[in-house]
Design a protein around this motif. Sequence first.
Motif, mmCIF file in Angstrom:
data_model
loop_
_atom_site.group_PDB
_atom_site.id
_atom_site.type_symbol
_atom_site.label_atom_id
_atom_site.label_comp_id
_atom_site.label_asym_id
_atom_site.label_seq_id
_atom_site.Cartn_x
_atom_site.Cartn_y
_atom_site.Cartn_z
ATOM 1 N N VAL A 44 0.837 -1.206 0.000
ATOM 2 C CA VAL A 44 0.000 0.000 0.000
ATOM 3 C C VAL A 44 0.872 1.256 0.000
ATOM 4 N N PHE A 45 1.952 1.229 0.773
ATOM 5 C CA PHE A 45 2.885 2.356 0.802
ATOM 6 C C PHE A 45 3.407 2.639 -0.606
ATOM 7 N N CYS A 46 3.775 1.590 -1.333
ATOM 8 C CA CYS A 46 4.279 1.757 -2.703
ATOM 9 C C CYS A 46 3.229 2.377 -3.616
ATOM 10 N N GLU A 47 1.984 1.947 -3.477
ATOM 11 C CA GLU A 47 0.912 2.489 -4.316
ATOM 12 C C GLU A 47 0.716 3.980 -4.058
ATOM 13 N N ILE A 48 0.818 4.387 -2.795
ATOM 14 C CA ILE A 48 0.666 5.809 -2.467
ATOM 15 C C ILE A 48 1.827 6.612 -3.052
ATOM 16 N N VAL A 49 3.050 6.099 -2.884
ATOM 17 C CA VAL A 49 4.221 6.804 -3.416
ATOM 18 C C VAL A 49 4.139 6.885 -4.935
ATOM 19 N N TYR A 50 3.724 5.793 -5.579
ATOM 20 C CA TYR A 50 3.570 5.825 -7.038
ATOM 21 C C TYR A 50 2.583 6.920 -7.445
ATOM 22 N N THR A 51 1.461 7.018 -6.740
ATOM 23 C CA THR A 51 0.450 8.021 -7.070
ATOM 24 C C THR A 51 1.019 9.429 -6.941
ATOM 25 N N SER A 60 -0.829 17.042 -12.033
ATOM 26 C CA SER A 60 -2.170 16.965 -11.450
ATOM 27 C C SER A 60 -2.259 15.722 -10.574
ATOM 28 N N TYR A 61 -2.491 15.935 -9.284
ATOM 29 C CA TYR A 61 -2.527 14.813 -8.351
ATOM 30 C C TYR A 61 -3.925 14.202 -8.284
ATOM 31 N N PRO A 62 -4.028 12.872 -8.289
ATOM 32 C CA PRO A 62 -5.330 12.213 -8.102
ATOM 33 C C PRO A 62 -5.903 12.528 -6.718
ATOM 34 N N HIS A 63 -7.195 12.315 -6.565
ATOM 35 C CA HIS A 63 -7.864 12.607 -5.302
ATOM 36 C C HIS A 63 -7.658 11.509 -4.263
ATOM 37 N N ARG A 64 -7.137 10.380 -4.686
ATOM 38 C CA ARG A 64 -6.868 9.285 -3.754
ATOM 39 C C ARG A 64 -5.787 8.389 -4.356
ATOM 40 N N PRO A 65 -5.132 7.581 -3.526
ATOM 41 C CA PRO A 65 -4.118 6.661 -4.058
ATOM 42 C C PRO A 65 -4.724 5.698 -5.069
ATOM 43 N N THR A 66 -3.953 5.378 -6.089
ATOM 44 C CA THR A 66 -4.423 4.460 -7.123
ATOM 45 C C THR A 66 -3.464 3.286 -7.253
ATOM 46 N N LYS A 67 -4.001 2.156 -7.686
ATOM 47 C CA LYS A 67 -3.206 0.953 -7.896
ATOM 48 C C LYS A 67 -3.165 0.646 -9.386
ATOM 49 N N PRO A 68 -2.018 0.816 -10.035
ATOM 50 C CA PRO A 68 -1.928 0.518 -11.470
ATOM 51 C C PRO A 68 -2.195 -0.958 -11.745
ATOM 52 N N ARG A 69 -2.749 -1.235 -12.904
ATOM 53 C CA ARG A 69 -3.015 -2.626 -13.273
ATOM 54 C C ARG A 69 -1.715 -3.409 -13.376
ATOM 55 N N ASP A 70 -0.695 -2.795 -13.948
ATOM 56 C CA ASP A 70 0.636 -3.405 -14.053
ATOM 57 C C ASP A 70 1.608 -2.470 -13.345
ATOM 58 N N PHE A 71 1.916 -2.785 -12.087
ATOM 59 C CA PHE A 71 2.698 -1.859 -11.268
ATOM 60 C C PHE A 71 4.098 -1.645 -11.840
ATOM 61 N N VAL A 72 4.740 -2.707 -12.281
ATOM 62 C CA VAL A 72 6.110 -2.597 -12.797
ATOM 63 C C VAL A 72 6.148 -1.714 -14.042
ATOM 64 N N SER A 73 5.226 -1.939 -14.973
ATOM 65 C CA SER A 73 5.195 -1.136 -16.202
ATOM 66 C C SER A 73 4.866 0.322 -15.902
ATOM 67 N N ALA A 74 3.964 0.536 -14.949
ATOM 68 C CA ALA A 74 3.593 1.907 -14.589
ATOM 69 C C ALA A 74 4.787 2.650 -14.005
ATOM 70 N N CYS A 75 5.562 1.968 -13.165
ATOM 71 C CA CYS A 75 6.755 2.596 -12.595
ATOM 72 C C CYS A 75 7.800 2.856 -13.679
ATOM 73 N N ARG A 76 7.918 1.924 -14.609
ATOM 74 C CA ARG A 76 8.886 2.102 -15.692
ATOM 75 C C ARG A 76 8.528 3.325 -16.537
ATOM 76 N N ALA A 77 7.226 3.581 -16.690
ATOM 77 C CA ALA A 77 6.792 4.733 -17.482
ATOM 78 C C ALA A 77 7.199 6.051 -16.833
ATOM 79 N N LEU A 78 7.368 6.049 -15.511
ATOM 80 C CA LEU A 78 7.783 7.273 -14.820
ATOM 81 C C LEU A 78 9.191 7.701 -15.221
ATOM 82 N N GLU A 79 9.983 6.773 -15.717
ATOM 83 C CA GLU A 79 11.361 7.093 -16.083
ATOM 84 C C GLU A 79 11.436 8.032 -17.286
ATOM 85 N N SER A 80 10.333 8.172 -18.010
ATOM 86 C CA SER A 80 10.330 9.064 -19.174
ATOM 87 C C SER A 80 10.108 10.520 -18.788
ATOM 88 N N ASN A 81 9.823 10.773 -17.500
ATOM 89 C CA ASN A 81 9.614 12.146 -17.040
ATOM 90 C C ASN A 81 10.963 12.782 -16.723
#
Length: 253
Positions: A44-51, A60-81
């Motif tokens: 859960v901590f990881c999901e909040i930090v990812y959000t 733009s921050y979401p209104h609540r923590p979200t859980k990506p369908r594919d956590f690894v791929s979602a985190c990898r996408a952050l590397e493009s920022n």
Amino acid sequence: MISRAKLLSAVPPALRDPLFTEFNSIVQNYLEGRFSPSELSGGVFCEIVYTILAGFASGSYPHRPTKPRDFVSACRALESNASGPRSFQILLPRLLPALYEIRSNRGVGHTGGDVDPNLMDATAVVTFAKWILAELIRVFHTVSPQEAQRTVDSVAEINIPLIWSDGIIKRVLDTSLKLGQRILVLLSSCPAGARIDALCGWVEPDDEAYFRRALRKLHTDRFVELNERANQVRLLPPGAKSVARLLRPRLLE
């Protein structure tokens, strides 16, 4: 103590408050010797930090923590920022998946699977969570650099558990605690209560009669429910609150 809002002022309360709540839960369970995956997990901590990282990247921050369908791929996408600090682009997106998965399928289907990994896994979860939170504070703080540094240093300190156990014997490792405090801390690690004779063995009092008087005093004060005839004692809600107050200085409010 510096407020949460000042430590992470750019993060909305809907994400900031759950972040600190989950972090404190991880640390408190560790200090109480609750090492099983169901009690101490960084998911859960990881999901909040990812959000938080995703909101920072998008602006733009979401209104609540979200859980990506594919956590690894979602985190990898952050590397493009490329607009944020390097830790938000490389370090955190690569560390989060490891922390997210560290408690999954442990001790199953591999050589040496009969060795319990709970303590070492729990220690890794706490250490990673502290580093991640300290990095967020380092980037987002609006207090003075000196105050931020002190807070980061305090978060990054490695705390040993208050309780050690080999599965049978329990010991309170903080020798500065008084007898009544040691009793309450030990009982906090026994949701179903404990045998009085076992508790006495864990405490190792100089005088067993004094130990029993202390138990009766805690019973009178409604910190514990004591049944000497059944050789049982368990923690009551006021006792649990006392343990929480004892642990509070070790947590980040």
